[in-house]
Design a protein around this motif. Sequence first.
Motif, PDB file in Angstrom:
ATOM      1  N   ASN B  13      44.262  35.386  60.142  1.00 30.59           N
ATOM      2  CA  ASN B  13      43.210  36.403  60.010  1.00 30.59           C
ATOM      3  C   ASN B  13      43.121  37.332  61.206  1.00 30.59           C
ATOM      4  O   ASN B  13      42.851  38.516  61.071  1.00 30.59           O
ATOM      5  CB  ASN B  13      41.879  35.678  59.819  1.00 30.59           C
ATOM      6  N   TRP B  14      43.382  36.762  62.406  1.00 26.42           N
ATOM      7  CA  TRP B  14      43.001  37.486  63.622  1.00 26.42           C
ATOM      8  C   TRP B  14      44.066  38.450  64.108  1.00 26.42           C
ATOM      9  O   TRP B  14      43.744  39.497  64.639  1.00 26.42           O
ATOM     10  CB  TRP B  14      42.636  36.492  64.724  1.00 26.42           C
ATOM     11  N   TYR B  17      47.182  39.352  59.914  1.00 18.00           N
ATOM     12  CA  TYR B  17      46.511  40.010  58.790  1.00 18.00           C
ATOM     13  C   TYR B  17      46.019  41.385  59.241  1.00 18.00           C
ATOM     14  O   TYR B  17      46.159  42.382  58.535  1.00 18.00           O
ATOM     15  CB  TYR B  17      45.347  39.158  58.296  1.00 18.00           C
ATOM     16  N   ALA B  18      45.499  41.436  60.455  1.00 21.64           N
ATOM     17  CA  ALA B  18      45.050  42.720  61.016  1.00 21.64           C
ATOM     18  C   ALA B  18      46.242  43.629  61.266  1.00 21.64           C
ATOM     19  O   ALA B  18      46.149  44.854  61.091  1.00 21.64           O
ATOM     20  CB  ALA B  18      44.276  42.479  62.308  1.00 21.64           C
ATOM     21  N   ALA B  20      48.930  43.667  59.425  1.00 18.90           N
ATOM     22  CA  ALA B  20      49.286  44.180  58.101  1.00 18.90           C
ATOM     23  C   ALA B  20      48.310  45.282  57.689  1.00 18.90           C
ATOM     24  O   ALA B  20      48.710  46.285  57.087  1.00 18.90           O
ATOM     25  CB  ALA B  20      49.262  43.041  57.085  1.00 18.90           C
ATOM     26  N   ARG B  38      45.465  35.170  53.115  1.00 18.63           N
ATOM     27  CA  ARG B  38      44.817  35.160  54.431  1.00 18.63           C
ATOM     28  C   ARG B  38      44.399  33.745  54.806  1.00 18.63           C
ATOM     29  O   ARG B  38      43.762  33.054  54.003  1.00 18.63           O
ATOM     30  CB  ARG B  38      43.587  36.073  54.396  1.00 18.63           C
ATOM     31  N   VAL B  39      44.758  33.326  55.999  1.00 22.30           N
ATOM     32  CA  VAL B  39      44.321  32.015  56.513  1.00 22.30           C
ATOM     33  C   VAL B  39      43.702  32.244  57.889  1.00 22.30           C
ATOM     34  O   VAL B  39      44.013  33.218  58.550  1.00 22.30           O
ATOM     35  CB  VAL B  39      45.493  31.001  56.605  1.00 22.30           C
ATOM     36  N   PRO B  40      42.817  31.355  58.329  1.00 25.30           N
ATOM     37  CA  PRO B  40      42.193  31.599  59.633  1.00 25.30           C
ATOM     38  C   PRO B  40      43.198  31.557  60.778  1.00 25.30           C
ATOM     39  O   PRO B  40      43.038  32.254  61.777  1.00 25.30           O
ATOM     40  CB  PRO B  40      41.157  30.491  59.777  1.00 25.30           C
ATOM     41  N   CYS B  41      44.229  30.722  60.632  1.00 23.14           N
ATOM     42  CA  CYS B  41      45.139  30.493  61.758  1.00 23.14           C
ATOM     43  C   CYS B  41      46.419  29.885  61.200  1.00 23.14           C
ATOM     44  O   CYS B  41      46.367  29.162  60.206  1.00 23.14           O
ATOM     45  CB  CYS B  41      44.473  29.510  62.740  1.00 23.14           C
ATOM     46  N   CYS B  71      46.461  33.144  70.537  1.00 18.94           N
ATOM     47  CA  CYS B  71      45.763  32.547  69.390  1.00 18.94           C
ATOM     48  C   CYS B  71      44.251  32.643  69.587  1.00 18.94           C
ATOM     49  O   CYS B  71      43.735  32.334  70.660  1.00 18.94           O
ATOM     50  CB  CYS B  71      46.174  31.085  69.233  1.00 18.94           C
ATOM     51  N   HIS B  72      43.579  33.077  68.526  1.00 14.82           N
ATOM     52  CA  HIS B  72      42.126  33.183  68.568  1.00 14.82           C
ATOM     53  C   HIS B  72      41.485  31.829  68.873  1.00 14.82           C
ATOM     54  O   HIS B  72      40.405  31.752  69.440  1.00 14.82           O
ATOM     55  CB  HIS B  72      41.645  33.702  67.215  1.00 14.82           C
ATOM     56  N   TYR B  73      42.170  30.783  68.469  1.00 11.47           N
ATOM     57  CA  TYR B  73      41.658  29.432  68.703  1.00 11.47           C
ATOM     58  C   TYR B  73      42.437  28.758  69.834  1.00 11.47           C
ATOM     59  O   TYR B  73      42.486  27.534  69.921  1.00 11.47           O
ATOM     60  CB  TYR B  73      41.771  28.602  67.424  1.00 11.47           C
TER      61      TYR B  73
END
Lengths: 292, 138, 666
Positions: B13-14, B17-18, B20, B38-41, B71-73
């Motif tokens: 997602n972070w 996807y952004a 794309a 879309r997946v979170p990670c 990574c956002h996480y």
Amino acid sequence: MDLSQAIRDKARELLETGAVKCVIGYETGTDGINARPAFIYEAAEVDRLIFDETCGHNLATYLLHHRAENIAVVVKPCDSRAINLLHGEHQIERDKVYIIGVVCPGVVGRQWGVKGRQLLPACQACTDRNPVVYDYLVGEPVAEGAPAPAPPLPEVEDLERMPPEERCQFWRREFERCIRCYACRQACPGCQCTECFVERLEPEWVGIRIDAPQNWMWHTIRAFHLAGRCIECQACRRACPVDIRLDLLNHKLAWEVAQLFNFRPGMTAEALFPLATFVRDEKLGVGEWASS
Amino acid sequence: MSYQPRIIGFLCNWCSYAGADMAGTSRMSYPPNIRIIRVPCTGRLDPLFVAKAFQEGADGVLVAGCHPGDCHYAEGNYHARRRYALLHLLLEFLGIEPERIRLEWVSASEGKRFTQLVTDFTEQVARLGPCQAVGGQS
Amino acid sequence: MARIGVFICHCGSNIAGTVDIPRVVAEAQKLPMVVHAEDNEYTCSEVGQRSLREAIQEHRLNRVVIGACSPRMHENTFRNTVASAGLNPYLLEMANLREHASWVHGDQREAATVKAIDLIRAAVAKVARAQPLFARQIGVTKRALVIGGGIAGIQCALDIANAGFEVVLVERTPSIGGRMAQLDKTFPTLDCSACILTPKMVEVGQHPRIRLLTYAEVKEVRGFVGNFEADILQKARHVDHDKCLGCGICWQKCPARAPSEFDMGVGQRTAIYIPFAQAVPGKPVIDREHCRYQQYLEWQRAGAEGKKPPECRICEKLCPVGAIDWEQRDEMITEEFGAIVVATGYKTFDHSVYGEYGGGRYPDVITSLQLERLMSASGPTLGEVTRPSDGQPPKTVVFISCVGSRDDSVGRPYCSKVCCMYLAKQSIMLKEHDPEVQSYIFYIDIRAGGKNYEEFVRRAQEEAGTVYIRGRVSKTYPEKGKLIVWGEDSLMGRPVQIAADLVVLATGIEPSEGAIELAQTLHISYDVHSFLVEAHPKLRPVETMTDGVFLAGTAMGPMDIPDSVAQGSAAAAKVCGLLSKDTLALEPMVANVNAVKCVGCLLCQQVCPFKAIDTETLRDGRIVVRINEGLCKGCGLCVSACRPGAMNLRGFSNEQLLAQVKALTR
């Protein structure tokens, strides 16, 4: 001293002193040739216990079904690694398990009619003759070099050399035979789930139909769930009624895990599972594309 | 019409996807075969979803996430890298051409990189033809 | 039974110009569980949103799919819309028909339309398996914990307290003030460091909303944003601070001596001491290691053999209020907090790895922080700069920069940022102390980025006559009462030899002792040099990846006083923003566990980057995991690690992803 006798003596002592409630070992099966698991609760019964080259089963698996009581279990070196695996994954309480380790001469596949066939290929190539964990050792420990992963089995290398279509033909022939009896899963000490993904309708990872794609999915997930965990005891292959070469699949992944992460499962109970950790700047051959 | 491969893209997602989205906002163009989930990670995505996509009939699977370190996480993509390295080898051993599977890093600003990646990958999969490894449709 | 409504947005011509919208609507209507499909000129417009609300009511929709732009654009908009129509906002799924279809396949109407239909099908399959989610509200403890009483922590505590919130400020040493208190002057203004700092220290000490815990350490932190619980170890001072008046008779008369930590070992202190005259609190502690009575007790405990040491207890005899308390023990204080700021500061690099500089071997090789103490009017020499070896005033001083900075060979590739400036300052100060002093600075580059910094370096060169030599020092050795410094002038390309009276090493900055342990209990990350890591280096410079934990000052990297102060205030602003709320809404898209399926292998616990997974023992004795929803960020690493499928991610469940895969490979 005779291995069988040593196991019997220890089992008698453990049962008589009340140290354990049950000793899981091997006894001669109904065909008089192949060993089968034996669950000995009485000291008077210990003479049923044997140990010979037909004692293939990985008895560590049964610990999953006897978690509440003190149990003694007879293990070969690869089975002892399963104990470490189960201990590391919090599936057994180590102080409830008394481990009778056997210095392993190698085992044979299932015997038909008479004894005396060759050791399993995996056993021929095996360099680990001593259990990695035990409370009591049966047999004289063999001098070993530094534990090294066995080289890839020749059959795995043969498969790797094939073009992808041939490889996929090979696996199609293997998986086509699968009747989805899940004996491989039942025999495996690494399969601990109370409810297997394959038996779940939602999410439906594997359809209920027994056909090539569904069988492929079952075996792919099973192999991946064991990646980095399989101790290659051959229990799944031994259990398979249609002789699917699960050993090759497991061996391939075990070999790659050893290469990529320098890791062999079950060597200690404390070792960190390689898929639960990472190294920031490692190169693993994925995610390395450079755009122009 | 020529052979059109079926491609599934799992994008974090972070970043990807952004990325794309950025390709779209910049009106870049790439082959239409890819279908994005879309997946979170990337660390969320059990690699077995990739295997499942092949079993269900995909010809190629792209997984894209934040560059290592972004990574956002904090750590998800590092875990993904290990898991996918292994899955890749497993699927290859089962007879799926390794060119059908990609794990790559695309940041939120890399619309161009995403476009190139998808173009490159789609052509690569198209050259291989339909994926036969799983043994036909059920 | 799901009743799904599908809404296809034209987005003017942005989507409709490429995608055959009527065909997409017609296909959508055929999908299972879809009871209504329509298209809108702009679904996000007032008209479009009204149509959406009306359709939800008219067709009793309980799931909604919107085929429009990227969910990153309007997911929140539409969540609010469906919520206003009485639907749970998480029963909405968007299909990205614009960024992922019409805009990138502008010249391929057929392919873009087929793709749009596929994306709608996948969104329908996903939303059919969506569960209503509810943001849980949690309370906020309106109290902040600030760890570290240097200038960053002081500024932060004051700002938070002045905004009206309670603060507990924890400092490990007996006084707040930190490194800034040790400095004589500050660059580039040459303000007296203590003069600008001590009023702030006093303000902290007297602030009604700040509880100051000195000689204390944070040992363990549990909980999550708004609801932390910290164990703070108050070390035994053996002085009852409630009784003590800070009169000073005890430390004036104490016969025991120890090297002063505050003076960096160039001065001494007593065993009962305050670190420096302006310390806050201005009440002493007893250092057990050096206290004679403690040594006497130790001798007694060891069997009273050998020579009997003096029992001492002079402080106890002299104290007019009976504040000495030998019975005091270390005490663990547990407090609740809503937010935490880590401002643990720095220590200086151990220069002994550079044998060529002679530090540690020759007494007249000192560090810049030691020189700072020698120059300070309140320091051990009362501001008289003298050589440690013979007490003579130095006339030739050599400074060596980058000692433990910008040097990969000692594992310190980073620049310590403040050294260039304080070297210029110290050379100016030395000249002011004694016009006969000649300073030489060996440097790699002069880094003087900052307001009035470059001018300040110029001033050192032009007014103080400091000679800057670009190059490294290769060896230092004593000869006839001098230190011979051999170096290389890399600009002139020739060796340099200086007979110095004093050599000053500009030791680099590294994180304080215990920074890693603290980071671990707070579950915040640290880099290879153990500096704490901010959530984003540009946009979230004082936040961490753990909600409710903030950073300030040199704990996260080298910086000077104004930057530390700015960060202290910035962190305070973040803390106040958090504490001003009565409740916090927790992100509902987090992991959840099905305890029936969990086998307790704890792999999820190992992979969780947020330490959001605890264990619990069920009544049947099984150990299973439990998600701490306050800590979970919804990354899903645990879900993909869970073989038994016990772990799932709300909003991105295995069922939903599998349904999407199936819908797209059909």
